[in-house]
Design an enzyme around this catalytic site. Structure first.
Site, PDB file in Angstrom:
ATOM      1  N   ARG A 185       0.876  -1.476  -0.366  1.00  0.00           N
ATOM      2  CA  ARG A 185       0.354  -0.402  -0.032  1.00  0.00           C
ATOM      3  C   ARG A 185       0.388   1.410  -0.042  1.00  0.00           C
ATOM      4  O   ARG A 185       1.892   1.458   1.275  1.00  0.00           O
ATOM      5  CB  ARG A 185      -1.203   0.081   1.109  1.00  0.00           C
ATOM      6  CG  ARG A 185      -1.718   0.917   1.611  1.00  0.00           C
ATOM      7  CD  ARG A 185      -2.834   0.906   2.900  1.00  0.00           C
ATOM      8  NE  ARG A 185      -3.290   0.038   2.793  1.00  0.00           N
ATOM      9  CZ  ARG A 185      -3.904  -0.848   3.891  1.00  0.00           C
ATOM     10  NH1 ARG A 185      -3.819  -0.062   4.680  1.00  0.00           N
ATOM     11  NH2 ARG A 185      -4.478  -1.531   3.892  1.00  0.00           N
ATOM     12  N   HIS A 229       1.654  -2.635   5.607  1.00  0.00           N
ATOM     13  CA  HIS A 229       1.590  -2.668   4.159  1.00  0.00           C
ATOM     14  C   HIS A 229       2.312  -1.718   3.805  1.00  0.00           C
ATOM     15  O   HIS A 229       2.975  -2.517   2.077  1.00  0.00           O
ATOM     16  CB  HIS A 229      -0.215  -1.700   4.067  1.00  0.00           C
ATOM     17  CG  HIS A 229      -0.817  -3.020   4.249  1.00  0.00           C
ATOM     18  ND1 HIS A 229      -1.447  -4.462   4.015  1.00  0.00           N
ATOM     19  CD2 HIS A 229      -1.323  -2.864   5.360  1.00  0.00           C
ATOM     20  CE1 HIS A 229      -2.636  -5.026   3.854  1.00  0.00           C
ATOM     21  NE2 HIS A 229      -2.546  -4.307   4.940  1.00  0.00           N
ATOM     22  N   ASP A 250      -3.842  -8.497   3.462  1.00  0.00           N
ATOM     23  CA  ASP A 250      -4.873  -8.727   3.767  1.00  0.00           C
ATOM     24  C   ASP A 250      -6.231  -9.499   2.866  1.00  0.00           C
ATOM     25  O   ASP A 250      -5.789  -9.529   1.482  1.00  0.00           O
ATOM     26  CB  ASP A 250      -6.047  -7.302   3.805  1.00  0.00           C
ATOM     27  CG  ASP A 250      -5.665  -6.606   4.608  1.00  0.00           C
ATOM     28  OD1 ASP A 250      -4.450  -6.217   5.418  1.00  0.00           O
ATOM     29  OD2 ASP A 250      -5.509  -4.932   4.086  1.00  0.00           O
ATOM     30  N   GLU A 269      -7.713  -7.751  13.410  1.00  0.00           N
ATOM     31  CA  GLU A 269      -7.999  -7.802  12.200  1.00  0.00           C
ATOM     32  C   GLU A 269      -7.947  -9.171  11.333  1.00  0.00           C
ATOM     33  O   GLU A 269      -6.635  -9.406  11.416  1.00  0.00           O
ATOM     34  CB  GLU A 269      -7.698  -6.713  11.123  1.00  0.00           C
ATOM     35  CG  GLU A 269      -7.884  -4.671  11.275  1.00  0.00           C
ATOM     36  CD  GLU A 269      -7.675  -4.595  10.675  1.00  0.00           C
ATOM     37  OE1 GLU A 269      -7.720  -3.509  10.857  1.00  0.00           O
ATOM     38  OE2 GLU A 269      -6.380  -4.801   9.983  1.00  0.00           O
ATOM     39  N   HIS A 317      -5.743  -9.660   8.425  1.00  0.00           N
ATOM     40  CA  HIS A 317      -4.617  -9.041   8.412  1.00  0.00           C
ATOM     41  C   HIS A 317      -3.574  -9.786   8.651  1.00  0.00           C
ATOM     42  O   HIS A 317      -3.042 -10.278   9.418  1.00  0.00           O
ATOM     43  CB  HIS A 317      -4.428  -7.485   8.832  1.00  0.00           C
ATOM     44  CG  HIS A 317      -3.146  -7.029   8.962  1.00  0.00           C
ATOM     45  ND1 HIS A 317      -3.444  -5.156   8.301  1.00  0.00           N
ATOM     46  CD2 HIS A 317      -2.322  -6.922   9.610  1.00  0.00           C
ATOM     47  CE1 HIS A 317      -2.052  -5.055   8.807  1.00  0.00           C
ATOM     48  NE2 HIS A 317      -1.345  -5.569   9.347  1.00  0.00           N
TER      49      HIS A 317
END
Length: 264
Positions: free
Chosen positions: A132, A176, A183, A243, A246
């Site tokens: 990301r 990320h 994810d 999460e 994740h």
């Protein structure tokens, strides 16, 4: 006079002892004391500038030492949410020019091994996000700081005030961006295709129910989460407990370096 001073000193000592005793009783009754000392707030641990990673000048995946996962698993199931509007900000996110999944080569190779093992069990992975860009993380933070944009609240954070998303869920830095975090969820073979297993929540649902070991999830849902976690752990991936989707490969290839080249 000597006797008065001695008596006063004795009273003072007794009072101090009583205060200490009261303090000990209060500590025993305190839930925080029973579970150990409360952790210091994240902001108090160190200034952001001291923990923020160095941002690499790499302009593409090759320069960053990353590969696209489809170079190793051509038919892997990708559903890169931030390249479109099906996500918690409700629009394409800054830095996503396409639906690619970039990871450091060692991370991609470990993920390919997970996929191969799961296919032998009638399962597959579906990937929602990989590397990301830093600019995407900044876009998330700006969105979270805008109280007027609430259009995705019913689907993604129905039980939380938007201001509470900053911190545990949306951080000014993200693993990320270092190329070792992704994810994902599990798909199960059904008939002639594959369908997602019921994990109890969708991807990016900001709620306690999405915590990997949430007691609010059903036994079946927790079993599915555990099956994903076990498969990922066998190849060195570690789950983020808040999460269920994740995971980060440990140790990370570049723990102190983040990247900002666009996803294509």
């Amino acid at each position: 006079m000597k006797t008065w001073r001695s008596r006063a000193s004795a009273i003072a000592v007794e009072a101090c002892a009583l205060l200490v005793l009261i303090g000990c009783v209060a500590a025993v009754r305190s839930p925080q004391a029973q579970s150990g000392p409360a952790p210091a707030p994240a902001a108090a641990a160190a200034p952001l500038a001291a923990v923020a990673p160095t941002i690499s000048t790499a302009q593409d995946a090759a320069a960053a030492g990353m590969v696209e996962i489809r170079s190793l698993v051509p038919d892997i199931d990708l559903e890169i949410r931030y390249a479109g509007s099906d996500n918690f900000v409700g629009r394409p996110v800054a830095g996503y020019l396409g639906a690619g999944c970039y990871l450091h080569r060692s991370v991609a190779e470990a993920l390919a091994r997970v996929e191969r093992e799961l296919r032998a069990q009638g399962l597959r992975l579906r990937i929602y996000d990989c590397y990301r860009p830093v600019r995407a993380v900044r876009d998330f933070v700006a969105w979270a700081a805008d109280p007027d944009d609430q259009k995705t609240k019913p689907r993604y954070y129905p039980g939380l005030d938007k201001s509470r998303l900053l911190g545990d869920y949306i951080s000014p830095t993200s693993g990320h961006s270092r190329g070792a975090t992704l994810d994902l969820t599990l798909l199960e073979r059904r008939g002639g295709g594959y369908e997602p297993l019921d994990m109890g929540t969708g991807f990016d649902f900001f709620d306690e129910l999405a915590h990997t070991d949430s007691p609010r999830a059903s036994l079946a849902q927790r079993g599915h989460r555990e099956r994903l976690r076990a498969a990922m752990q066998r190849e060195g991936f570690e789950n983020y407990p808040l999460e269920w989707w994740h995971y980060t490969l440990k140790p990370e290839p570049t723990p102190g370096v983040a990247f900002d080249f666009p996803v294509k």
